[in-house]
Design an enzyme around this catalytic site. Structure first.
Site, PDB file in Angstrom:
ATOM      1  N   ASP A   1       0.834  -1.199   0.000  1.00 20.35           N
ATOM      2  CA  ASP A   1       0.000   0.000   0.000  1.00 20.35           C
ATOM      3  C   ASP A   1       0.875   1.258   0.000  1.00 20.35           C
ATOM      4  O   ASP A   1       1.887   1.323   0.708  1.00 20.35           O
ATOM      5  CB  ASP A   1      -0.902  -0.020   1.247  1.00 20.35           C
ATOM      6  CG  ASP A   1      -2.011   1.010   1.190  1.00 20.35           C
ATOM      7  OD1 ASP A   1      -2.828   0.931   0.266  1.00 20.35           O
ATOM      8  OD2 ASP A   1      -2.056   1.873   2.079  1.00 20.35           O
TER       9      ASP A   1
ATOM     10  N   GLU B   1       1.497  -0.323  -4.994  1.00 20.62           N
ATOM     11  CA  GLU B   1       0.492   0.685  -5.348  1.00 20.62           C
ATOM     12  C   GLU B   1       1.202   1.993  -5.676  1.00 20.62           C
ATOM     13  O   GLU B   1       1.964   2.519  -4.875  1.00 20.62           O
ATOM     14  CB  GLU B   1      -0.487   0.924  -4.197  1.00 20.62           C
ATOM     15  CG  GLU B   1      -1.536   1.975  -4.556  1.00 20.62           C
ATOM     16  CD  GLU B   1      -2.270   2.537  -3.352  1.00 20.62           C
ATOM     17  OE1 GLU B   1      -3.353   3.108  -3.534  1.00 20.62           O
ATOM     18  OE2 GLU B   1      -1.753   2.425  -2.220  1.00 20.62           O
TER      19      GLU B   1
ATOM     20  N   ASP C   1     -10.228   1.850  -4.726  1.00 20.76           N
ATOM     21  CA  ASP C   1      -9.972   3.284  -4.547  1.00 20.76           C
ATOM     22  C   ASP C   1     -10.524   4.129  -5.685  1.00 20.76           C
ATOM     23  O   ASP C   1     -10.208   5.316  -5.795  1.00 20.76           O
ATOM     24  CB  ASP C   1      -8.462   3.541  -4.412  1.00 20.76           C
ATOM     25  CG  ASP C   1      -7.923   3.147  -3.050  1.00 20.76           C
ATOM     26  OD1 ASP C   1      -8.637   3.344  -2.045  1.00 20.76           O
ATOM     27  OD2 ASP C   1      -6.789   2.636  -2.974  1.00 20.76           O
TER      28      ASP C   1
END
Length: 355
Positions: A103, A132, A199
């Site tokens: 992340d 990410e 997201d």
């Protein structure tokens, strides 16, 4: 988790877990120890503290995107490194998972990502790490800290042209050419090519519920180098705005086998997994302005795969297009896809051919 991983492996599925090493929550007990004990806390150097006493703030400590609820770990601290390594070791050894999705990886020190990658692969040499990142990922890919990235960069290029029409065909071509030349072929082949995620708004919602636009996005997603990624439920036409709208539970009772998107994606999956050109082929991009046609060609030895997108308001003859591309129609085998309606006045024609 161990039973789940073992069963998935029996079905040819690999399991990757989400790993958040850039930040924790404000209520994490280690951070709360700093809030309570201030400079006397044994965890004071585990975070980027700017000012004491520590209270919920945008300025007293570093956080993700200045979001006060998510203070950043100081991963340069050897104790924090070991804390993360212990977590990774436990889940890999105890459950047999196959990798990690990191992340907010672009906000983690590159040196730490390299160490983490090495540690992960010492446990399982075939473990896979996906980072990410929402922009140009070249620096991160070259760092040795990740095997792949969530390819939001490509997603933006495709949506800007196919969905929003905020750029011209010439600009679309220029951006796509820059993209494929920015990375090595090995890097491109490892990309995590997504159209939507937890997201973003659902991709069908992003397309304004215009299924014909989604057809075009999927065609490019599967033809361009990299690994096509389907966010759960998109194969059933799930809709929803960004968080929490994009995170609705999976509808397990849906009649998926008769859903047109399910059928379409199964067809593309078969092509992607059986056509060597789509897996390993060198990519060539061509824009034919006089015909308003765009072509993506993949070449692998004697094999080739060609995707043709007709953006004009006119029907185009295949032999006319092939003359421009320098390919022989006799050598191409057409694959038929479900027909897509073309609303009157829509500038983006919805016909594509794959050979």
């Amino acid at each position: 988790m161990k039973r789940l991983t073992e069963r998935c492996r029996e079905l040819g599925i690999r399991v990757v877990l989400d790993l958040v090493i850039n930040h924790c929550g404000y209520d994490h007990p280690f951070f709360q120890d700093v809030v309570k004990n201030g400079e006397r806390s044994v965890y004071r150097d585990w975070f980027y503290i700017r000012e004491y006493p520590v209270t919920l703030s945008d300025t007293k400590y570093d956080s993700v995107w200045y979001y006060r609820w998510m203070p950043k770990w100081k991963t340069s601290n050897p104790q924090v490194k070991q804390y993360v390594f212990d977590i990774v070791s436990f889940w890999q050894k105890e459950t047999g998972i196959d990798g990690w999705r990191i992340d907010v990886a672009d906000e983690v020190e590159l040196s730490f990502l390299r160490e983490l990658n090495s540690h992960v692969k010492q446990i399982n040499k075939d473990a896979f790490i996906i980072a990410e990142i929402w922009h140009d990922a070249k620096r991160l890919m070259m760092s040795g800290g990740t095997d792949s990235v969530m390819n939001y960069d490509l997603r933006s290029i495709l949506i800007d042209f196919i969905v929003d029409r905020s750029i011209t065909a010439e600009q679309f071509h220029a951006r796509l050419v820059r993209y494929v030349n920015r990375y090595s072929e090995a890097e491109l082949s490892q990309m995590f090519n997504l159209l939507g995620s937890h997201d973003t708004e659902r991709i069908l919602t992003r397309c304004g519920n215009r299924i014909e636009l989604l057809h075009l996005l999927v065609a490019l997603q599967y033809t361009l180098p990299g690994n096509p990624v389907i966010y759960y439920g998109d194969e059933l036409g799930f809709q929803g705005d960004n968080d929490p709208g994009c995170r609705a539970c999976m509808t397990w009772t849906a009649d998926y086998k008769n859903h047109p998107l399910w059928t379409l994606l199964r067809q593309w999956n078969r092509l992607k997994t059986t056509e060597a050109a789509l897996q390993h082929g060198h990519v060539e991009l061509r824009h034919i302005p006089e015909l308003d046609v765009y072509a993506v060609k993949r070449m692998y030895g004697a094999e080739q795969a060609v995707l043709l997108l007709n953006f004009s308001q006119q029907d185009r003859r295949l032999d006319e297009i092939c003359r421009q591309l320098g390919c022989d129609t006799d050598e191409l085998h057409a694959v038929q896809f479900p027909a897509v309606s073309r609303p009157e006045g829509l500038l983006l024609a919805m016909r594509y051919a794959f050979f």
